[in-house]
Motif scaffolding. Structure first.
Motif, PDB file in Angstrom:
ATOM      1  N   GLY A  26      -1.989  12.419 -24.046  1.00 54.92           N
ATOM      2  CA  GLY A  26      -0.668  11.910 -24.386  1.00 54.92           C
ATOM      3  C   GLY A  26       0.002  11.069 -23.326  1.00 54.92           C
ATOM      4  O   GLY A  26      -0.518  10.061 -22.851  1.00 54.92           O
ATOM      5  N   GLY A  27       1.194  11.516 -22.938  1.00 54.81           N
ATOM      6  CA  GLY A  27       2.015  10.760 -22.004  1.00 54.81           C
ATOM      7  C   GLY A  27       1.384  10.569 -20.643  1.00 54.81           C
ATOM      8  O   GLY A  27       1.658   9.569 -19.964  1.00 54.81           O
ATOM      9  N   ASP A  28       0.521  11.509 -20.224  1.00 60.37           N
ATOM     10  CA  ASP A  28      -0.133  11.370 -18.921  1.00 60.37           C
ATOM     11  C   ASP A  28      -1.006  10.117 -18.875  1.00 60.37           C
ATOM     12  O   ASP A  28      -1.066   9.420 -17.860  1.00 60.37           O
ATOM     13  CB  ASP A  28      -0.984  12.604 -18.620  1.00 60.37           C
ATOM     14  N   LYS A  29      -1.682   9.832 -19.989  1.00 59.08           N
ATOM     15  CA  LYS A  29      -2.525   8.632 -20.033  1.00 59.08           C
ATOM     16  C   LYS A  29      -1.676   7.374 -19.883  1.00 59.08           C
ATOM     17  O   LYS A  29      -2.063   6.425 -19.193  1.00 59.08           O
ATOM     18  CB  LYS A  29      -3.299   8.583 -21.349  1.00 59.08           C
ATOM     19  N   GLU A  30      -0.533   7.359 -20.540  1.00 61.96           N
ATOM     20  CA  GLU A  30       0.348   6.191 -20.444  1.00 61.96           C
ATOM     21  C   GLU A  30       0.831   5.988 -19.015  1.00 61.96           C
ATOM     22  O   GLU A  30       0.880   4.859 -18.517  1.00 61.96           O
ATOM     23  CB  GLU A  30       1.541   6.363 -21.384  1.00 61.96           C
ATOM     24  N   ILE A  31       1.191   7.079 -18.365  1.00 63.72           N
ATOM     25  CA  ILE A  31       1.677   6.984 -16.989  1.00 63.72           C
ATOM     26  C   ILE A  31       0.591   6.427 -16.075  1.00 63.72           C
ATOM     27  O   ILE A  31       0.845   5.575 -15.217  1.00 63.72           O
ATOM     28  CB  ILE A  31       2.154   8.363 -16.491  1.00 63.72           C
ATOM     29  N   PHE A  36      -1.055   3.730 -12.086  1.00 64.23           N
ATOM     30  CA  PHE A  36      -2.089   4.051 -11.101  1.00 64.23           C
ATOM     31  C   PHE A  36      -2.469   2.807 -10.299  1.00 64.23           C
ATOM     32  O   PHE A  36      -2.659   1.729 -10.853  1.00 64.23           O
ATOM     33  CB  PHE A  36      -3.329   4.621 -11.775  1.00 64.23           C
ATOM     34  N   ASN A  37      -2.605   2.985  -8.992  1.00 69.15           N
ATOM     35  CA  ASN A  37      -2.917   1.870  -8.099  1.00 69.15           C
ATOM     36  C   ASN A  37      -4.359   1.982  -7.610  1.00 69.15           C
ATOM     37  O   ASN A  37      -4.700   2.888  -6.850  1.00 69.15           O
ATOM     38  CB  ASN A  37      -1.961   1.865  -6.906  1.00 69.15           C
ATOM     39  N   PHE A  38      -5.201   1.048  -8.044  1.00 72.98           N
ATOM     40  CA  PHE A  38      -6.603   1.070  -7.643  1.00 72.98           C
ATOM     41  C   PHE A  38      -6.814   0.596  -6.213  1.00 72.98           C
ATOM     42  O   PHE A  38      -7.936   0.596  -5.713  1.00 72.98           O
ATOM     43  CB  PHE A  38      -7.436   0.223  -8.606  1.00 72.98           C
ATOM     44  N   GLY A  39      -5.724   0.208  -5.561  1.00 69.48           N
ATOM     45  CA  GLY A  39      -5.831  -0.200  -4.168  1.00 69.48           C
ATOM     46  C   GLY A  39      -6.255   0.931  -3.253  1.00 69.48           C
ATOM     47  O   GLY A  39      -6.736   0.687  -2.144  1.00 69.48           O
ATOM     48  N   VAL A  40      -6.096   2.175  -3.711  1.00 69.51           N
ATOM     49  CA  VAL A  40      -6.516   3.316  -2.890  1.00 69.51           C
ATOM     50  C   VAL A  40      -8.011   3.579  -3.037  1.00 69.51           C
ATOM     51  O   VAL A  40      -8.560   4.427  -2.334  1.00 69.51           O
ATOM     52  CB  VAL A  40      -5.724   4.588  -3.276  1.00 69.51           C
ATOM     53  N   VAL A  41      -8.658   2.847  -3.958  1.00 75.01           N
ATOM     54  CA  VAL A  41     -10.083   3.068  -4.221  1.00 75.01           C
ATOM     55  C   VAL A  41     -10.920   1.838  -3.860  1.00 75.01           C
ATOM     56  O   VAL A  41     -11.998   1.963  -3.274  1.00 75.01           O
ATOM     57  CB  VAL A  41     -10.318   3.435  -5.702  1.00 75.01           C
ATOM     58  N   PHE A  42     -10.412   0.644  -4.202  1.00 74.88           N
ATOM     59  CA  PHE A  42     -11.180  -0.583  -4.016  1.00 74.88           C
ATOM     60  C   PHE A  42     -10.478  -1.520  -3.033  1.00 74.88           C
ATOM     61  O   PHE A  42      -9.320  -1.306  -2.658  1.00 74.88           O
ATOM     62  CB  PHE A  42     -11.366  -1.303  -5.359  1.00 74.88           C
ATOM     63  N   ASP A  56      -2.294  -4.869 -18.389  1.00 73.72           N
ATOM     64  CA  ASP A  56      -2.266  -5.723 -19.582  1.00 73.72           C
ATOM     65  C   ASP A  56      -2.594  -4.917 -20.836  1.00 73.72           C
ATOM     66  O   ASP A  56      -2.028  -5.161 -21.904  1.00 73.72           O
ATOM     67  CB  ASP A  56      -3.257  -6.883 -19.435  1.00 73.72           C
ATOM     68  N   PHE A  57      -3.516  -3.959 -20.704  1.00 71.47           N
ATOM     69  CA  PHE A  57      -3.822  -3.123 -21.863  1.00 71.47           C
ATOM     70  C   PHE A  57      -2.621  -2.252 -22.221  1.00 71.47           C
ATOM     71  O   PHE A  57      -2.325  -2.053 -23.403  1.00 71.47           O
ATOM     72  CB  PHE A  57      -5.035  -2.233 -21.599  1.00 71.47           C
ATOM     73  N   TYR A  58      -1.941  -1.749 -21.212  1.00 72.89           N
ATOM     74  CA  TYR A  58      -0.740  -0.946 -21.473  1.00 72.89           C
ATOM     75  C   TYR A  58       0.300  -1.779 -22.216  1.00 72.89           C
ATOM     76  O   TYR A  58       0.946  -1.288 -23.150  1.00 72.89           O
ATOM     77  CB  TYR A  58      -0.157  -0.425 -20.160  1.00 72.89           C
TER      78      TYR A  58
END
Length: 204
Positions: A26-31, A36-42, A56-58
């Motif tokens: 539910g709402g967790d996926k939207e958040i 979420f910032n992928f800068g902490v991974v890539f 953009d998908f959101y």
């Protein structure tokens, strides 16, 4: 995940080499999609690309639920998003200038096909109802019924010589018979068979 206040984690299942993770709903996926910032991974360049894909998908998700969205503009947005999804790699692998892309055409799912090629038409024809009025539940139920029929009411493409029949043929044959009996009311004309259970008398 802590920054966006979403509880998420990985753990190894006891006694196995398998790893599990928290299932978002539910709402967790939207958040997560939105924040979420992928800068902490890539690295910065790749993180920017993936962040844009998710954001953009959101936005598409928000637009598709609005009855004020212009279907033609939405169609253009979905095509632009698909182009982003299919961003190709650049340069020669294992070289300094190589830039890895995102996904390949084989990664496009049926849901994505519907999003890009059919959803704008749905919106144009039925926008006054909003997409909330439509559901995939009947399709999923149909899939469940046919999977059950495959395992319970067919030979699973087995059999020998003339007795061998396609499982698909058997399922369609079963469904046609069920529809016929339902439409003709045959099921209600005959009483259900009575089952008699006989217990063996134990010897003294």
């Amino acid at each position: 995940m802590n920054r966006i206040k979403i509880s998420f984690g990985f753990w190894q299942e006891q006694g196995t080499q398998n790893w599990s993770y928290t299932s978002l709903i539910g709402g967790d996926k939207e958040i997560v999609l939105k924040n979420f910032n992928f800068g902490v991974v890539f690295n910065e360049e790749r993180a920017f690309l993936i962040n844009r894909l998710w954001r953009d998908f959101y936005q598409l998700y928000i637009n598709m639920k609005s009855n004020e969205t212009n279907p033609s503009q939405f169609a253009n947005q979905t095509k632009e998003w698909l182009d982003l999804f299919l961003t190709p790699s650049q340069g020669e692998p294992n070289t300094i200038n190589f830039k890895i892309g995102l996904y390949h055409p084989k990664d496009v799912t049926p849901y994505m096909h519907v999003l890009v090629n059919h959803l704008p038409e749905f919106m144009e024809r039925h926008q006054r109802f909003r997409l909330d009025a439509f559901s995939c539940s009947p399709v999923k139920k149909k899939n469940h019924d046919q999977v059950s029929a495959f395992f319970q009411k067919t030979m699973k493409d087995g059999g020998k010589d003339m007795e061998r029949k396609s499982a698909i043929f058997e399922i369609l044959h079963y469904e046609n018979r069920s529809l016929y009996f339902a439409q003709k009311g045959t099921i209600d004309k005959y009483p259900k068979p009575q089952h008699i259970h006989v217990k063996k008398k134990l010897k003294n």
